[in-house]
Design an enzyme around this catalytic site. Structure first.
Site, PDB file in Angstrom:
ATOM      1  N   PRO A   2      13.745  51.673  35.186  1.00 52.99           N
ATOM      2  CG  PRO A   2      12.402  49.834  34.924  1.00 52.99           C
ATOM      3  CD  PRO A   2      12.447  51.286  34.640  1.00 52.99           C
ATOM      4  CD  GLU A   3      19.365  54.144  33.400  1.00 53.23           C
ATOM      5  OE1 GLU A   3      20.595  53.945  33.311  1.00 53.23           O
ATOM      6  OE2 GLU A   3      18.870  55.262  33.572  1.00 53.23           O
ATOM      7  CE  LYS A  59      17.607  51.189  29.224  1.00 51.93           C
ATOM      8  NZ  LYS A  59      17.320  52.438  28.505  1.00 51.93           N
ATOM      9  NE  ARG A 254      14.951  60.601  28.382  1.00 47.85           N
ATOM     10  CZ  ARG A 254      15.113  59.363  28.856  1.00 47.85           C
ATOM     11  NH1 ARG A 254      15.571  58.410  28.079  1.00 47.85           N
ATOM     12  NH2 ARG A 254      14.819  59.085  30.100  1.00 47.85           N
TER      13      ARG A 254
END
Length: 267
Positions: A2-3, A59, A254
């Site tokens: 989820p963003e 978030k 990332r």
DNA sequence: TACAATGTTTTAAG
DNA sequence: CCTTAAAACATTGT
């Protein structure tokens, strides 16, 4: 998972339980998502309480109950909220169930990087206060963004976009999407942007947030077809704009995807 | 098998 | 005290 936009989608799932009482609370006491939370107090306060309000901030998700009591949820990497029939049985990764008359609100998270917070009292809890300016709010100004970039001047842009204190709601794919559209290399030091580049970053940042909310938050669907999103994980993925083979590397810890053709180093 | 996955937090170093 | 980078967290899928 989820963003920004996915979080908003999940908020709308639990929104279906607004104004209704919680008849029973079911949870896995040992589950990691409850770390630091007073589970006994949570169970006691929410049983019989009504869900009065829900809000998403970046978030983070906030649910206010009569009592009053507050529930703070973070979905981590694999968290989801869904609604099941009232008597549904919990699945393997369903760690928190709020049973209502008409439905059951479920929080599941296989990887348990997510988190549940609980607070009792009228005043908003500490974790609900002093939040960074939402990207689509008028508090998020170009000047505020520039200040944040300068404060982390030596870090790569990609890493800075992932910092929730400055860019609440931005995650891995959104950061790549923004930088691709702004024509900026993810490895560029955040403090190296010329005014025109910063301006473009700001504009594309807001555009990506709006676009994601319009599509992903609506029905958990995909972003618009022309977005980098659809190519970034694909082997041999090509830039939607110029067809150049996409590059991938670890930046800011990332996996980062960019187009070597349209994302350039500054002069 | 080994590695990577849409995320934070902790730890340590500069 | 501040910024930066890397490891840790737990599970699933390729």
């Amino acid at each position: 998972m989820p963003e920004l936009a996915e979080v908003e989608f999940y908020r709308k799932q639990w929104r279906r339980g607004l104004k209704q009482k919680i008849l029973a609370v079911e949870l896995h006491p040992g589950a990691r998502i409850f770390r630091g939370a007073d589970i006994a107090a949570l169970r006691r306060a929410l049983t019989g309480a009504a869900l009065l309000n829900c809000a998403a901030h970046g978030k983070q998700l906030f649910f206010r109950f009569s009592g009053p009591a507050w529930l703070g949820l973070h979905l981590g990497l694999t968290g989801r909220l869904r609604v099941e029939p009232p008597r549904a049985l919990p699945g393997r990764h369903d760690h928190l169930l709020l049973r209502q008359r008409g439905q059951c609100l479920v929080f599941s998270d296989p990887r348990q990087f997510g988190r549940v917070r609980f607070h009792r009292g009228r005043a908003p809890p500490p974790w609900r206060r002093n939040l960074p300016a939402p990207i689509l709010s008028n508090l998020f100004t170009p000047a505020a963004m520039d200040r944040f970039l300068r404060r982390h001047a030596r870090s790569p842009l990609k890493a800075v976009l992932l910092m929730q204190q400055g860019f609440p709601g931005i995650g891995n794919w959104m950061a790549d999407e923004v930088l691709w559209r702004a024509g900026l290399l993810p490895s560029r030091p955040a403090g190296s942007l010329k005014p025109a580049e910063a301006k473009k970053l700001y504009r594309e940042l807001r555009r990506v947030c709006r676009g994601a909310l319009r599509t992903v938050a609506r029905d958990n669907g995909d972003p618009p077809p022309a977005w980098l999103f659809h190519r970034r994980w694909r082997r041999g993925g090509q830039c939607p704009r110029d067809g150049a083979p996409l590059r991938r590397a670890q930046i800011g810890g990332r996996t980062t995807c960019w187009c070597p053709c349209c994302q350039k180093e500054g002069v």
